[in-house]
Design a protein around this motif. Structure first.
Motif, short mmCIF file in Angstrom:
data_model
loop_
_atom_site.label_atom_id
_atom_site.label_comp_id
_atom_site.label_asym_id
_atom_site.label_seq_id
_atom_site.Cartn_x
_atom_site.Cartn_y
_atom_site.Cartn_z
N ALA A 1 0.59 -1.17 0.02
CA ALA A 1 0.07 -0.11 0.17
C ALA A 1 0.72 1.07 0.10
N SER A 2 2.06 1.27 0.86
CA SER A 2 3.22 2.06 0.67
C SER A 2 3.18 2.49 -0.62
N VAL A 3 3.91 1.73 -1.25
CA VAL A 3 4.30 1.82 -2.51
C VAL A 3 3.12 2.29 -3.41
N ALA B 1 3.05 5.98 -5.00
CA ALA B 1 3.09 6.58 -6.64
C ALA B 1 2.21 7.48 -7.10
N SER B 2 1.18 7.85 -6.09
CA SER B 2 -0.06 8.24 -6.17
C SER B 2 -1.48 7.37 -6.63
N LEU B 3 -1.58 6.63 -6.89
CA LEU B 3 -2.51 5.36 -7.20
C LEU B 3 -3.42 6.19 -5.97
N ARG B 4 -4.72 5.86 -6.87
CA ARG B 4 -6.07 5.84 -5.80
C ARG B 4 -6.24 4.47 -5.23
N VAL C 1 -4.75 -2.85 -3.32
CA VAL C 1 -5.95 -2.40 -4.42
C VAL C 1 -5.77 -0.95 -4.73
N GLY C 2 -4.83 -0.74 -5.61
CA GLY C 2 -4.84 0.66 -5.95
C GLY C 2 -4.81 0.81 -7.82
N PHE C 3 -5.27 2.22 -7.96
CA PHE C 3 -5.95 2.48 -9.28
C PHE C 3 -5.62 3.76 -10.32
N LEU C 4 -5.33 3.34 -11.27
CA LEU C 4 -4.27 4.75 -11.99
C LEU C 4 -5.72 5.54 -12.75
N ASP C 5 -6.22 6.40 -12.37
CA ASP C 5 -6.99 6.84 -12.81
C ASP C 5 -6.76 7.86 -14.26
N LEU D 1 4.43 -6.93 -9.80
CA LEU D 1 3.13 -5.24 -9.96
C LEU D 1 3.72 -4.50 -9.77
N LEU D 2 4.62 -4.27 -7.80
CA LEU D 2 4.96 -2.83 -7.56
C LEU D 2 6.06 -2.09 -9.01
N GLU D 3 6.91 -2.49 -10.13
CA GLU D 3 7.78 -2.17 -10.66
C GLU D 3 6.48 -1.30 -11.66
N LEU D 4 5.58 -2.58 -12.24
CA LEU D 4 4.90 -1.71 -13.32
C LEU D 4 3.81 -0.88 -12.59
N ALA D 5 3.02 -1.11 -11.85
CA ALA D 5 2.59 0.32 -11.06
C ALA D 5 3.12 1.77 -11.10
N ARG D 6 5.20 1.66 -10.68
CA ARG D 6 5.19 2.77 -10.73
C ARG D 6 6.04 3.41 -11.51
#
Length: 408
Positions: free
Chosen positions: A57-59, A63-66, A97-101, A148-153
């Protein structure tokens, strides 16, 4: 809104005819924490799982995911029943769960499970005398979680507004039967009708360049066969394919909701579900290469005028001429089964298993004289046979052991 996080966005650009290269240092850093003794194997609903969830969740937050879990948080809690020393206990686990809107109508889901076997009291440890021993699960699946974390970033910090949103999900309860992903697809935080496809990573940390990566779900969309060969060629990455949308990981839950899926997997090994699955065995350069392939695939999907079409995958172990699987039993494994052997949940009519007399509920203990500990043993055995061959299957039906002849 996307935001470049200087301290966290650790990607370098190497234009060698392919795509972005993911640095190994952050991959290693994620796995070092997730697979440390401090987290005690990340058992479902354990304190180690909670600490891993907080890290994920901190990552996402950096990364400013919602937050896209429950009650405005990154966490989606769900109840699990875990048998410990003969007693069932109801506990709370959680997906993250993090959302890139990007303001789009459709969303691509990217997932990996972060739970493992804890200290050997849950799941299916293959280590002798495994109780109270920490199972760090560096490959299974700290490697996929790191991906997953690196793709999110990457997608949160690439200064591009794609035509799709991205939903990043770290699942728990996978080792107990895909519980977290099943829960999400029953109680999704976004409408499943808005999901264009789901990409899953499970055990991507042991790439053998000579064998390449196994890509499952090939038969769930006609788009995959048009994209992946060229992308893999440019990446100089060998691959084999599995047509099936059903497999022993969380992409299955989405496929069963008629969503095109892909899973990336570097294969089974002697440390699978053992206390020896530690970080010293991880191929960080190989994982970086796989992440570059996945990022390239996601960019290609995003460019298309149409989303991936959904196909009902046929033969569960036949996809293309590059596949290792030329034969199949025509059975559906029970992925919630945690014992040794392959428990059968369903049998397709007129297929080799049906013709041999295999029934739902049977547990196949041996095939072609080789013991089956996990579904990966089963897959490896299938890859060694050709159509027309006949082998014996030893199975347990209730308390009775039976031997049947299977003709592929």
């Amino acid at each position: 809104m996307k935001q470049i996080m200087v301290a966290l966005f650790v990607l370098s650009f190497h234009f060698k005819g392919f795509s972005q290269t993911f640095l190994t240092a952050p991959i290693r850093s994620h796995i070092e924490f997730l697979a440390s003794d401090e987290l005690e194997g990340r058992g479902t609903a354990s304190l180690g799982e909670i600490r891993a969830a907080n890290y994920i969740a901190s990552v996402f937050k950096n990364a400013s995911l919602r937050p896209a879990g429950t009650d405005g948080s990154y966490f989606q809690p769900f109840e699990v029943s875990i048998g410990i020393e003969g007693n069932a206990h109801k506990l709370t686990a959680r997906n993250v769960v993090g959302f890139l809107d990007n303001g789009a109508n459709k969303t691509i889901v990217i997932g990996a499970h972060y739970d493992h076997l804890g200290k050997g009291f849950q799941g299916s440890s293959l280590s002798p005398n495994s109780k109270n021993q920490i199972h760090n699960g560096a490959d299974d699946n700290a490697s996929g979680t790191a991906g997953l974390l690196e793709l999110a970033r990457y997608f949160a910090g690439n200064s591009v507004t794609e035509k799709h949103n991205f939903l990043f999900i770290a699942f728990s309860g996978e080792e107990l039967g895909l519980i977290g992903s099943k829960y999400f697809t029953e109680k999704p935080s976004i409408p499943l009708t808005s999901v264009a496809c789901m990409i899953n990573m499970d055990m991507i940390g042991r790439l053998n360049p000579d064998k390449g990566v196994i890509v499952s779900g090939w038969g769930t969309s006609s788009m995959w066969g048009k994209m992946i060969p060229d992308l893999a060629k440019k990446a100089k990455l060998k691959y084999t394919v599995d047509s099936a949308g059903v497999g022993a990981s969380d992409h299955t839950s989405f496929y069963l909701k008629n969503i095109p899926v892909l899973q990336f997997f570097t294969g089974t090994h002697m440390d699978y579900h053992k206390v020896s699955d530690d970080i010293d065995k991880i191929n960080f350069e190989g994982e970086s290469q796989i992440l570059s392939l996945i990022a390239g695939l996601l960019r290609e999907v995003d460019k298309q005028s149409n989303d991936p079409d959904f196909l009902t995958a046929g033969n569960p172990h036949t996809g293309a001429t590059t596949t290792d699987f030329k034969v199949t039993l025509g059975v559906m494994p029970d992925y919630s089964y945690s014992g040794k052997g392959l428990k059968i949940d369903g049998v397709s009519k007129a297929r080799p298993g049906d013709k041999a007399g295999i029934l739902a509920g049977d547990i196949i203990k041996k095939l072609a004289g080789k013991e089956i500990g996990t579904i990966y043993d089963y897959m490896e055995i299938l890859g060694q046979h050709e159509k027309g061959e006949q082998v014996e299957a030893e199975l347990l039906r209730g308390s009775e052991t039976k031997i049947v002849k299977v003709t592929f």
